[in-house]
Design a protein around this motif. Sequence first.
Motif, PDB file in Angstrom:
ATOM      1  N   ALA A 142       0.829  -1.208   0.000  1.00 40.33           N
ATOM      2  CA  ALA A 142       0.000   0.000   0.000  1.00 40.33           C
ATOM      3  C   ALA A 142       0.862   1.256   0.000  1.00 40.33           C
ATOM      4  O   ALA A 142       0.554   2.243  -0.681  1.00 40.33           O
ATOM      5  N   ALA A 145       2.158   1.804  -3.329  1.00 46.32           N
ATOM      6  CA  ALA A 145       1.060   2.164  -4.229  1.00 46.32           C
ATOM      7  C   ALA A 145       0.684   3.636  -4.104  1.00 46.32           C
ATOM      8  O   ALA A 145       0.443   4.320  -5.103  1.00 46.32           O
ATOM      9  N   LEU A 302      -2.478   5.286 -10.253  1.00 42.84           N
ATOM     10  CA  LEU A 302      -2.929   4.513  -9.100  1.00 42.84           C
ATOM     11  C   LEU A 302      -3.458   3.120  -9.458  1.00 42.84           C
ATOM     12  O   LEU A 302      -3.168   2.162  -8.726  1.00 42.84           O
ATOM     13  N   LEU A 306      -2.353  -0.371  -7.388  1.00 45.27           N
ATOM     14  CA  LEU A 306      -3.380  -1.082  -6.634  1.00 45.27           C
ATOM     15  C   LEU A 306      -3.561  -2.501  -7.179  1.00 45.27           C
ATOM     16  O   LEU A 306      -3.704  -3.454  -6.410  1.00 45.27           O
TER      17      LEU A 306
END
Length: 500
Positions: A142, A145, A302, A306
């Motif tokens: 995360a 990301a 993004l 993800l």
Amino acid sequence: MSNKWLILSLIIVIYLPVSIDATVLHVAVPTLSVQLSASANDLLWIIDIYSLVMAGLLLPMGALGDRLGYKKLAVIGLAIFGFASLGAALAPNAIVLIITRAMLAIGAAMILPATLAGVRKTFSDDNERAMALGIWATVGVAGAAIGPLVGGYLLQYFYWGSVFLINIPIVIFAIMAILIIIPYQEQNTQQKWEIGKALLFIVGILLLIYAIKTMFRSSGEFVIPLILGITGFIIIFSFIKNELNSTAPMIDFSLLKQKVLAMGTVMAMTAMISIVGFQLLMAQELQFVYDLTPLKAGLFMLPLMLASGFGGPIAGWLVVRFGLRLVATGGIVISSFSFFGLALCDFLTSPYIAWALMVLLGLSVGIALLASTTAIMSTAPVNKSASAGAIEGMAYELGAGFGIVLFGMMLTVIYSHNIVIPDGLLPAQIGLVESSISEAFSVAKHIDRPELSEQLIYAAKEAFVNAHEFVLVIAGTLLAILSYFVWQFLPNKVEAIKHN
């Protein structure tokens, strides 16, 4: 909340800035080129020095943690990380920023094994430990990301150094919390700490990469880079040879004699090279060619990051159902297809197609990473699982560093051969324009003739788009070739891998 879950929450707070800093500068290339007058070569060093230094220091810093205890290691690492963040935020030029980024990597190389050791020692129950490790891994994915998104937001509204300044309050809070919450740990003075070998290994890697970068410049300098490259290669070769002959090696390279484990390592490096290299290329194109702001560029990218986070869990189910060889080969083939598609895609006019292809790329890279982990950890003998994990971790960090180097160098070479220089530029300006699109934009800003400036910017954009197409086609082709070897060398089922 019980004390162990409070400790896990603290570990998340500590680990998140480390993972974010790996990608936070990917959208900052245009800004840094202007604010610090950084050349294309400087920009590559600013970004990839973090991963390269971490790759060489993770193992000795893990051993230092065993010696000092993860509490002390975390505090020392956070202090270094905090001071380096302040230095990076105030860096007056590219050289200082490169040095402070290397210092950030030293702190990060302490923090990462400290957080992992903290999870393992805090959770004694197997199920709880598995859940905690899963949360730890998710934080890493995360953080990487959202790194470009965090960087894009801060660059949109604040001074570029704010991407580092946000680390400082987190570091101060984390150090105070560690001193209060984490229990005392006894030192293990019997644990060896061989930092010298790790530093020598890093020197070899940096010399080799410096040589590669320098030889691809348009200046024509060749002899000194060649000497430095050979020196770096000799250092790396000597390091590996000594490790193979050592009775207590820092890295057990003998494990790579097993074909399945070696192929898993290649897959791990390749997957990281692909995702990190493409992300850097894309961040530049979105801002230089399509005139997006850093924030919009981060948002556009993004879906890629993800999707890469979801690829691992999906791959775990696929490996059990269809076997390691089919899943690993399929993941690399899909990555290859995605690169071919993205090479032909106009991000501005066909954003949904671009996002779909990026999702495919992210998922396939996540699948390849999980497949590589399965190959490495299933092949290694049980008593050498820690060594195998260390090789995998190093492959990840080296892959991230080399991804920036390889994509950056290919982009530079193809760009310089494709740009059509408009008439009216001075010889000194032509050399700068041919080196990178950031240099071309800098030259264009200082040209008094508006029509010549517009011609130059147009030529630079055209050359960059052509270079982007060539680089992705080359990357897609190499992945397609790799998929053949993966199919040949990996076993069909995980259960078929023999421990020895």
